[in-house]
Structures are given as structure tokens and as C-alpha cells.
Design a protein around this motif. Structure first.
Motif, PDB file in Angstrom:
ATOM      1  N   ASP A 188      -8.430  39.384  66.358  1.00 30.42           N
ATOM      2  CA  ASP A 188      -9.252  38.408  65.638  1.00 30.42           C
ATOM      3  C   ASP A 188     -10.417  37.878  66.462  1.00 30.42           C
ATOM      4  OD1 ASP A 188      -7.680  37.097  67.448  1.00 30.42           O
ATOM      5  OD2 ASP A 188      -7.180  35.421  66.121  1.00 30.42           O
ATOM      6  N   LEU A 189     -10.780  38.591  67.515  1.00 32.22           N
ATOM      7  CA  LEU A 189     -11.896  38.191  68.366  1.00 32.22           C
ATOM      8  C   LEU A 189     -12.676  39.443  68.761  1.00 32.22           C
ATOM      9  CD1 LEU A 189     -13.109  35.699  69.869  1.00 32.22           C
ATOM     10  CD2 LEU A 189     -11.662  36.325  71.815  1.00 32.22           C
ATOM     11  N   LYS A 190     -13.997  39.397  68.636  1.00 30.79           N
ATOM     12  CA  LYS A 190     -14.808  40.555  68.992  1.00 30.79           C
ATOM     13  C   LYS A 190     -14.851  40.681  70.513  1.00 30.79           C
ATOM     14  CE  LYS A 190     -17.786  40.567  64.891  1.00 30.79           C
ATOM     15  NZ  LYS A 190     -19.183  40.498  64.388  1.00 30.79           N
ATOM     16  N   VAL A 191     -14.301  41.800  71.008  1.00 30.10           N
ATOM     17  CA  VAL A 191     -14.181  41.978  72.452  1.00 30.10           C
ATOM     18  C   VAL A 191     -14.594  43.385  72.859  1.00 30.10           C
ATOM     19  CG1 VAL A 191     -12.300  40.310  72.642  1.00 30.10           C
ATOM     20  CG2 VAL A 191     -11.759  42.722  72.294  1.00 30.10           C
ATOM     21  N   ASN A 192     -14.876  43.522  74.136  1.00 29.06           N
ATOM     22  CA  ASN A 192     -14.994  44.830  74.780  1.00 29.06           C
ATOM     23  C   ASN A 192     -13.703  45.051  75.556  1.00 29.06           C
ATOM     24  OD1 ASN A 192     -17.699  45.309  73.929  1.00 29.06           O
ATOM     25  ND2 ASN A 192     -18.446  43.973  75.566  1.00 29.06           N
ATOM     26  N   ALA A 193     -13.028  46.158  75.310  1.00 32.16           N
ATOM     27  CA  ALA A 193     -11.737  46.423  75.949  1.00 32.16           C
ATOM     28  C   ALA A 193     -11.768  47.793  76.618  1.00 32.16           C
ATOM     29  CB  ALA A 193     -10.609  46.368  74.922  1.00 32.16           C
ATOM     30  N   SER A 194     -11.317  47.841  77.878  1.00 27.82           N
ATOM     31  CA  SER A 194     -11.282  49.090  78.635  1.00 27.82           C
ATOM     32  C   SER A 194      -9.901  49.299  79.233  1.00 27.82           C
ATOM     33  CB  SER A 194     -12.321  49.065  79.762  1.00 27.82           C
ATOM     34  OG  SER A 194     -13.625  48.891  79.245  1.00 27.82           O
ATOM     35  N   VAL A 195      -9.372  50.496  79.096  1.00 28.08           N
ATOM     36  CA  VAL A 195      -8.061  50.836  79.663  1.00 28.08           C
ATOM     37  C   VAL A 195      -8.189  51.026  81.173  1.00 28.08           C
ATOM     38  CG1 VAL A 195      -6.232  52.569  79.714  1.00 28.08           C
ATOM     39  CG2 VAL A 195      -7.287  51.931  77.537  1.00 28.08           C
ATOM     40  N   PHE A 196      -7.217  50.483  81.932  1.00 30.90           N
ATOM     41  CA  PHE A 196      -7.227  50.741  83.371  1.00 30.90           C
ATOM     42  C   PHE A 196      -5.877  51.201  83.908  1.00 30.90           C
ATOM     43  CE2 PHE A 196      -6.064  46.252  83.184  1.00 30.90           C
ATOM     44  CZ  PHE A 196      -5.103  46.122  84.152  1.00 30.90           C
ATOM     45  N   GLY A 197      -4.885  51.435  83.036  1.00 29.50           N
ATOM     46  CA  GLY A 197      -3.619  51.946  83.536  1.00 29.50           C
ATOM     47  C   GLY A 197      -2.540  51.958  82.472  1.00 29.50           C
ATOM     48  N   ASP A 198      -1.479  52.730  82.732  1.00 26.70           N
ATOM     49  CA  ASP A 198      -0.338  52.791  81.821  1.00 26.70           C
ATOM     50  C   ASP A 198       0.541  51.556  81.980  1.00 26.70           C
ATOM     51  OD1 ASP A 198      -1.047  55.221  80.747  1.00 26.70           O
ATOM     52  OD2 ASP A 198       0.137  56.381  82.177  1.00 26.70           O
ATOM     53  N   HIS A 199       1.225  51.213  80.880  1.00 29.59           N
ATOM     54  CA  HIS A 199       2.074  50.024  80.869  1.00 29.59           C
ATOM     55  C   HIS A 199       3.401  50.382  80.198  1.00 29.59           C
ATOM     56  CE1 HIS A 199       2.686  45.620  79.327  1.00 29.59           C
ATOM     57  NE2 HIS A 199       3.526  45.948  80.295  1.00 29.59           N
ATOM     58  N   PRO A 200       4.396  50.845  80.967  1.00 27.83           N
ATOM     59  CA  PRO A 200       5.682  51.250  80.381  1.00 27.83           C
ATOM     60  C   PRO A 200       6.579  50.055  80.068  1.00 27.83           C
ATOM     61  CG  PRO A 200       5.701  51.608  82.739  1.00 27.83           C
ATOM     62  CD  PRO A 200       4.327  51.113  82.409  1.00 27.83           C
ATOM     63  N   LEU A 201       7.233  50.111  78.906  1.00 27.45           N
ATOM     64  CA  LEU A 201       8.201  49.096  78.491  1.00 27.45           C
ATOM     65  C   LEU A 201       9.582  49.737  78.444  1.00 27.45           C
ATOM     66  CD1 LEU A 201       6.137  47.525  75.569  1.00 27.45           C
ATOM     67  CD2 LEU A 201       6.342  46.673  77.908  1.00 27.45           C
ATOM     68  N   VAL A 202      10.581  49.076  79.018  1.00 27.32           N
ATOM     69  CA  VAL A 202      11.903  49.676  79.205  1.00 27.32           C
ATOM     70  C   VAL A 202      13.001  48.676  78.852  1.00 27.32           C
ATOM     71  CG1 VAL A 202      11.083  51.237  81.020  1.00 27.32           C
ATOM     72  CG2 VAL A 202      11.961  48.956  81.624  1.00 27.32           C
ATOM     73  N   ILE A 203      14.222  49.206  78.742  1.00 28.35           N
ATOM     74  CA  ILE A 203      15.400  48.361  78.568  1.00 28.35           C
ATOM     75  C   ILE A 203      16.141  48.311  79.896  1.00 28.35           C
ATOM     76  CG2 ILE A 203      17.630  48.117  77.411  1.00 28.35           C
ATOM     77  CD1 ILE A 203      16.380  49.363  74.930  1.00 28.35           C
ATOM     78  N   ILE A 204      16.435  47.094  80.336  1.00 29.84           N
ATOM     79  CA  ILE A 204      17.087  46.912  81.639  1.00 29.84           C
ATOM     80  C   ILE A 204      18.490  46.331  81.464  1.00 29.84           C
ATOM     81  CG2 ILE A 204      14.936  46.627  82.894  1.00 29.84           C
ATOM     82  CD1 ILE A 204      15.453  43.559  82.814  1.00 29.84           C
ATOM     83  N   ALA A 205      19.319  46.580  82.473  1.00 30.78           N
ATOM     84  CA  ALA A 205      20.695  46.076  82.477  1.00 30.78           C
ATOM     85  C   ALA A 205      21.102  45.827  83.921  1.00 30.78           C
ATOM     86  CB  ALA A 205      21.630  47.097  81.831  1.00 30.78           C
ATOM     87  N   PRO A 206      22.171  45.055  84.145  1.00 29.82           N
ATOM     88  CA  PRO A 206      22.674  44.915  85.516  1.00 29.82           C
ATOM     89  C   PRO A 206      23.198  46.254  86.013  1.00 29.82           C
ATOM     90  CG  PRO A 206      24.166  43.883  83.946  1.00 29.82           C
ATOM     91  CD  PRO A 206      22.932  44.247  83.184  1.00 29.82           C
ATOM     92  N   SER A 207      23.233  46.429  87.317  1.00 28.71           N
ATOM     93  CA  SER A 207      23.579  47.738  87.889  1.00 28.71           C
ATOM     94  C   SER A 207      25.004  48.171  87.566  1.00 28.71           C
ATOM     95  CB  SER A 207      23.372  47.713  89.406  1.00 28.71           C
ATOM     96  OG  SER A 207      24.123  46.661  89.986  1.00 28.71           O
ATOM     97  N   ASP A 208      25.879  47.218  87.217  1.00 26.36           N
ATOM     98  CA  ASP A 208      27.263  47.585  86.895  1.00 26.36           C
ATOM     99  C   ASP A 208      27.513  47.657  85.385  1.00 26.36           C
ATOM    100  OD1 ASP A 208      27.014  44.907  86.334  1.00 26.36           O
ATOM    101  OD2 ASP A 208      28.832  44.278  87.409  1.00 26.36           O
ATOM    102  N   HIS A 209      26.459  47.705  84.600  1.00 29.92           N
ATOM    103  CA  HIS A 209      26.595  47.759  83.147  1.00 29.92           C
ATOM    104  C   HIS A 209      27.281  49.059  82.715  1.00 29.92           C
ATOM    105  CE1 HIS A 209      25.313  47.907  78.874  1.00 29.92           C
ATOM    106  NE2 HIS A 209      25.248  46.589  78.968  1.00 29.92           N
ATOM    107  N   HIS A 210      28.031  49.019  81.620  1.00 25.15           N
ATOM    108  CA  HIS A 210      28.809  50.200  81.212  1.00 25.15           C
ATOM    109  C   HIS A 210      27.912  51.364  80.769  1.00 25.15           C
ATOM    110  CE1 HIS A 210      28.426  49.806  76.718  1.00 25.15           C
ATOM    111  NE2 HIS A 210      28.085  48.587  77.078  1.00 25.15           N
TER     112      HIS A 210
END
Length: 315
Positions: free
Chosen positions: A153-175
Motif C-alpha cells: 500500500d505504499l509506492k516503493v523501490n524494492a531491490s533483492v539482496f539475498g535469500d531468506h529461508p523460513l524453517v520449522i525448528i524444534a529442540p534437539s531432543d524432539h521426537h
């Protein structure tokens, strides 16, 4: 219309402090002097610009429009000063950089690398959630914002500068920590810790579970920051959907693992975003060039999080 820079400066100071006395102190003037500047401006406009309330001075609808113009004037004067300096052969200036809260995990190292190359350019860093960062961009209190999804909803100039991975995390002892190819239906049965509605991470998770309506009806427990989610996951309260760039240290210390879920990671991108309706200052141009060429080098490197030789195939 006969409006002076001094009047606009007083108007901005009143907006910031919400009090005549505080505005006067900030500008090194007396209260009556500020009051006179405001009265002259209101007389010129022909409308009240502030409502006097017990909570302080609140801009009227007309006042907000005049304030928008005042901010634009001061912003243009600031960039003009930097442009003149650049024309004289200098490399000085100030960059007001905004970053969504997820970007704060790499923004300092990015700034340090930039300052090493351009020590005479000063950087002021603002960190907020997505709504706060977009608000700062809208109000022109920042020059460039680092975020995962440009505002619609705002007129902008946008430039990519890198990848952005999204993940699911758990404690190290998770089943599920050593499982491979965990299905979406299986991970949907887990208790999730999620960001607030409207956040970029939350929207991505909702898209991921779009074909699991029962999960969308009860996505998980909302938490207001990445740090809270990480601590809650490590405490065993559930799994989290989060930017991989926020968990570099916890992965190295083996306090968290990234679960191997089919369809993940979701690979988004990092953008640098600036308003399309404002002039680019020399400092902005120099930083943008650095970000395009060098930015990816300063994003966190995400290591493997489970031993390949002991990982179990999910059946």
C-alpha cells in the motif's frame, strides 16, 4: 501561502513532543515563541492544526496534512545538503536504516562492513516489527528498510539482496529431530509457536498450511518476538516456524534443530525498500550499491542440523 521553515520546524517539534514546553526546549526557544509560530501558521492556513487535549497536542486532519508537507520539506533539505557535499567531492552523509525485527540478526554485521568501507557515512539504525518499519518508511523517518516483503500500500523501490529461508525448528531432543521427509500432515499435529497476525513469517506459515484447514483454524500459540519463540521452543513448549537467519547461534550450540519437513524451507527473499516518491541521497545510493554487491556475504550461513548417518526416514 506564506509559510516559513521556522514555522514548519516548530510544527514538527510539537508533533514529536506533544507539548509546547518540550518543543521549545528542543529548539532552544521559549514557550511563547513556539506558541506564536503555531498561531501564525494556523492563521495562515485558516484551520486549527492541533487539538489541545489532556494527553497533549494531537494533530487535526489538517494538521496531519501540513505535517506531511513539513516532513517532506525537511527531508528534501537534508538530501540537498548531502547532494551538495557529494558535488564538492565528499563522501559524507547520514543514512537512516530501518530493519524488521528478523533482520536485526544480521544488520549489525552488514553495517560494520559498510562502515569499514565508508567510515565518513553515519548510519542510524531503527528496528521494529513489520508494521512499525512500514510506518517509519511512510513517515520518512527512515531512508531504506530491510524487510522480507515490500509493502503493498505504499509506492516503493524494492531491490533483492539475498535469500531468506523460513524453517520449522524444534529442540534437539524432539521426537522428530532425526526424521527425514516429515509430511505436512504429520507436522501439522505438532503444537506451533507463531508470530502475530500480519507478520511476514505468520503469513508464510498460513500459506504453507492453506491445504490443511484444520490447522489454520488453530495455528498455534502467538508470541510477539523471534527471541520468545526460540526460548519457548528450547523449553519444550512446541515447534516454531521462523527465519533461519535468526537461529545461527542456537544451531551451532545444538540447542535447536531444523526439522526436515517436505516443502521446506520456504525460500523468500530479503529486500531493501525505499519510497519511490523521494529523491535518493548520495548516502542511500552508496549503501544500495554496497548491499547489491556485498549484502549476501553478511547473511548467516545455516549449517546442517542433524547427523546424516543417523537420520531416520519418516514412514
Amino acid at each position: 501561502m506564506n509559510i516559513t521553515i521556522r514555522q514548519l520546524r516548530s510544527l514538527i517539534a510539537i508533533e514529536k513532543s506533544q507539548k509546547i514546553s518540550s518543543a521549545a526546549k528542543e529548539l532552544g526557544l521559549t514557550g511563547p515563541a513556539i506558541t506564536l509560530q503555531l498561531k501564525q501558521l494556523e492563521d495562515e492556513i485558516g484551520l486549527p492544526l492541533f487539538d489541545r487535549t489532556p494527553a497533549g497536542m494531537r494533530p487535526t486532519a489538517a494538521g496531519r496534512r501540513v505535517l506531511d508537507a513539513a516532513h517532506s520539506v525537511y527531508e528534501r533539505l537534508r538530501t540537498l545538503d548531502e547532494e551538495i557535499t557529494a558535488f564538492k567531492g565528499g563522501r559524507h552523509g547520514t543514512l537512516r536504516l530501518g530493519a524488521v525485527s528478523t533482520a536485526k540478526y544480521f544488520a549489525p554485521r552488514l553495517i560494520a562492513a559498510f562502515k569499514n568501507r565508508h567510515p565518513t557515512i553515519q548510519i542510524e539504525l531503527f528496528v521494529g516489527n513489520r508494521a512499525e518499519t512500514i510506518g517509519a518508511l511512510r513517515e520518512q523517518s527512515i531512508d531504506i528498510a530491510l524487510m522480507g516483503r515490500p509493502p503493498a500500500d505504499l509506492k516503493v523501490n524494492a531491490s533483492v539482496f539475498g535469500d531468506h529461508p523460513l524453517v520449522i525448528i524444534a529442540p534437539s531432543d524432539h521426537h522428530l529431530a532425526r526424521r527425514r521427509e516429515i509430511s505436512k500432515s504429520q507436522i501439522a499435529t505438532e503444537e506451533f509457536l507463531v508470530r502475530e497476525p500480519g507478520s511476514g513469517t505468520r503469513i508464510s506459515l498460513e500459506i504453507f498450511f492453506a491445504d490443511v484447514p484444520s490447522k489454520l483454524d488453530n495455528l498455534g500459540t502467538e508470541m510477539g518476538s523471534n527471541e520468545t519463540i526460540k526460548q519457548a521452543v528450547m523449553a519444550g513448549l512446541g515447534v516454531g516456524f521462523i527465519s533461519a537467519h535468526t537461529i545461527e547461534q542456537e544451531l551451532q550450540l545444538e540447542r535447536l534443530v531444523i526439522l526436515d519437513v517436505v516443502g521446506l524451507p520456504i525460500r523468500r527473499q530479503w529486500f531493501s525498500v525505499s519510497r519511490a516518491d523521494r529523491a535518493q541521497s548520495p548516502a542511500m545510493g552508496i549503501f544500495q550499491e554496497f548491499l547489491t554487491r556485498q549484502g549476501p556475504r553478511y547473511l548467516p550461513v545455516i549449517p546442517r542440523t542433524y547427523p546424516a548417518e543417523t537420520a531416520l526416514t519418516n514412514r
